[in-house]
Design an enzyme around this catalytic site. Structure first.
Site, PDB file in Angstrom:
ATOM      1  N   CYS A  26      12.567  23.683  -0.773  1.00  0.00           N
ATOM      2  CA  CYS A  26      13.921  24.242  -0.811  1.00  0.00           C
ATOM      3  C   CYS A  26      14.924  23.202  -1.312  1.00  0.00           C
ATOM      4  CB  CYS A  26      14.319  24.742   0.580  1.00  0.00           C
ATOM      5  SG  CYS A  26      13.166  25.912   1.295  1.00  0.00           S
ATOM      6  N   TYR A  63      -1.187   5.704  -5.418  1.00  0.00           N
ATOM      7  CA  TYR A  63       0.244   5.924  -5.193  1.00  0.00           C
ATOM      8  C   TYR A  63       0.618   7.394  -5.408  1.00  0.00           C
ATOM      9  CZ  TYR A  63       0.144   0.877  -5.444  1.00  0.00           C
ATOM     10  OH  TYR A  63      -0.164  -0.435  -5.228  1.00  0.00           O
ATOM     11  N   GLY A 117      -5.219  -2.485  -7.417  1.00  0.00           N
ATOM     12  CA  GLY A 117      -5.159  -1.191  -6.744  1.00  0.00           C
ATOM     13  C   GLY A 117      -5.082  -0.055  -7.737  1.00  0.00           C
ATOM     14  N   ARG A 118      -3.904   0.113  -8.339  1.00  0.00           N
ATOM     15  CA  ARG A 118      -3.656   1.226  -9.259  1.00  0.00           C
ATOM     16  C   ARG A 118      -4.710   1.325 -10.367  1.00  0.00           C
ATOM     17  NH1 ARG A 118       1.530   2.984 -10.270  1.00  0.00           N
ATOM     18  NH2 ARG A 118       2.294   0.960  -9.559  1.00  0.00           N
ATOM     19  N   GLU A 156      -5.647  -8.901  -6.893  1.00  0.00           N
ATOM     20  CA  GLU A 156      -5.463  -7.796  -5.957  1.00  0.00           C
ATOM     21  C   GLU A 156      -5.204  -6.543  -6.787  1.00  0.00           C
ATOM     22  OE1 GLU A 156      -2.081  -9.112  -3.819  1.00  0.00           O
ATOM     23  OE2 GLU A 156      -3.146 -10.678  -2.711  1.00  0.00           O
ATOM     24  N   GLY A 202      -0.981  -5.635 -10.533  1.00  0.00           N
ATOM     25  CA  GLY A 202       0.011  -5.262 -11.523  1.00  0.00           C
ATOM     26  C   GLY A 202      -0.527  -4.711 -12.816  1.00  0.00           C
TER      27      GLY A 202
END
Length: 375
Positions: A324, A353, A248-249, A246, A217
């Protein structure tokens, strides 16, 4: 940025560029500062080059699907794996056990029923944590994962869950898992959340807790104006009981870039549009979060395309793609200092992400080229 810009050679392509040297330096810095167990959250970016680069630095990998287990096992036969996610079927859990995950985060009595049956059948033990959904988390984070959400074991099910765990010789209760927010930029709020997790008590959890997993987070400001105070955060958690993170980002986001060439510039119905030879099918994140995404504009010294030129200066404009649909815009309007056809728009913070959450196959356009730089 020169080492990134020099990879932009073909205006007919759009690119993802990942700086692996920067990733190594960032991983070393984060894991050194945090004297706790740092796992990489694979959902942020699951490319095998990213995973293999992180392997020497992290304690293991947090996964949320069979596919992510498979990707980790392709780069390591024995890396520690934490398996999470709110829906884990019988087949998911069987695959996890067969591929030797280290622990499983339990969020449901149905999961626990499956896990007990599988471990009895295989006569194989597994470590588990119960995911707790904390109440009253104070955060301004973009996404809130605790409170009235689908995550975590319902409070009224914890007693039965603990009784089931105690009755099984194959299920080893190791501790608790908390994940309360995503993309949080407030270090003090994150510290307060961890303190709240450490103070959590449930009368039916009356066995030793060896592992306190406080999830991830930690956030990135995609407008590049403020930053999570990681030094302060690391100092405050340094003397806390051993934690598992944990991440990630925050780990991989800053080492990736998405770049697309300016194909055309238009003004329709009083709105300016800078059309890129790319699209939100390849870089969905600014559209998904409806924000302005920090970027730079690179103008090659040698013209990479011939023909007419259009220029836009000191105006507001949307960055739009080649799909489109009018929804193919990269977030809200941007202030444009100066841009012209043939320039490259390079979106920063595209390491997490970004590719992984985009609908790459929509309209069957050629996929973006992925480049890894190591110098």
């Amino acid at each position: 940025m020169h080492h990134i810009y020099q990879e932009l050679r073909n205006t007919n392509k759009d690119y993802y560029i990942y700086d692996l040297n920067a990733l190594k330096q960032r991983a070393a810095y984060i894991t050194d500062k945090l004297n706790h167990n740092v796992y990489y959250a694979v959902k942020a970016n699951s490319h095998h080059r990213i995973l293999s680069t992180l392997l020497p630095y992290v304690a293991g990998f947090e996964v949320a699907s069979v596919g992510e287990i498979m990707k980790v096992r392709q780069i390591s036969s024995d890396a520690h794996i934490i398996f999470g996610g709110p829906v884990k079927t019988y087949d998911d859990l069987k695959y996890a056990i067969d591929h030797h995950v280290s622990s499983i985060q339990i969020e449901s009595l149905f999961e626990l029923d499956h896990l007990i049956a599988l471990t009895e059948q295989k006569e194989s033990s597994i470590d588990v944590l119960i995911r707790i959904n904390l109440k009253d988390i104070q955060t301004s984070a973009k996404l809130k994962m605790a409170g009235a959400t689908q995550f975590g074991m319902p409070d009224e099910d914890i007693k039965e869950a603990m009784n089931l765990i105690k009755s099984s010789p194959w299920i080893n209760f190791k501790g608790l898992h908390f994940h309360a927010m995503s993309n949080n930029l407030d270090a003090n709020a994150h510290i307060a959340f961890i303190q709240q997790a450490l103070q959590y008590h449930h009368s039916d959890i009356n066995v030793p807790i060896e592992t306190m997993n406080v999830g991830g987070g930690i956030g990135i400001d995609y407008q590049h104006k403020v930053a999570f105070d990681f030094e302060h955060f690391a100092e405050r958690v340094h003397h806390m009981p051993k934690l598992t993170f944990e991440i990630g980002r925050y780990l991989v986001g800053p080492i990736g870039y998405y770049a697309a060439n300016v194909f055309d510039i238009k003004k329709n119905q009083e709105s300016n549009f800078v059309l890129l030879n790319g699209g939100t099918n390849h870089f969905r994140f600014p559209k998904a979060w409806h924000h302005q995404h920090y970027h730079t504009v690179y103008r090659p010294t040698k013209t990479q395309r011939k023909g007419r030129t259009k220029i836009l200066s000191n105006e507001e404009a949307f960055f739009a793609g080649k799909l489109c649909t009018p929804n193919d815009v990269f977030g809200t309007k941007y202030h444009i200092d100066n841009i012209q056809t043939g320039d490259w728009v390079v979106f920063h913070f595209a390491g997490a992400y970004a590719y992984d959450i985009s609908h790459i196959n929509f309209l069957s356009h050629p996929e973006p080229e992925i480049i890894f730089v190591t110098t």
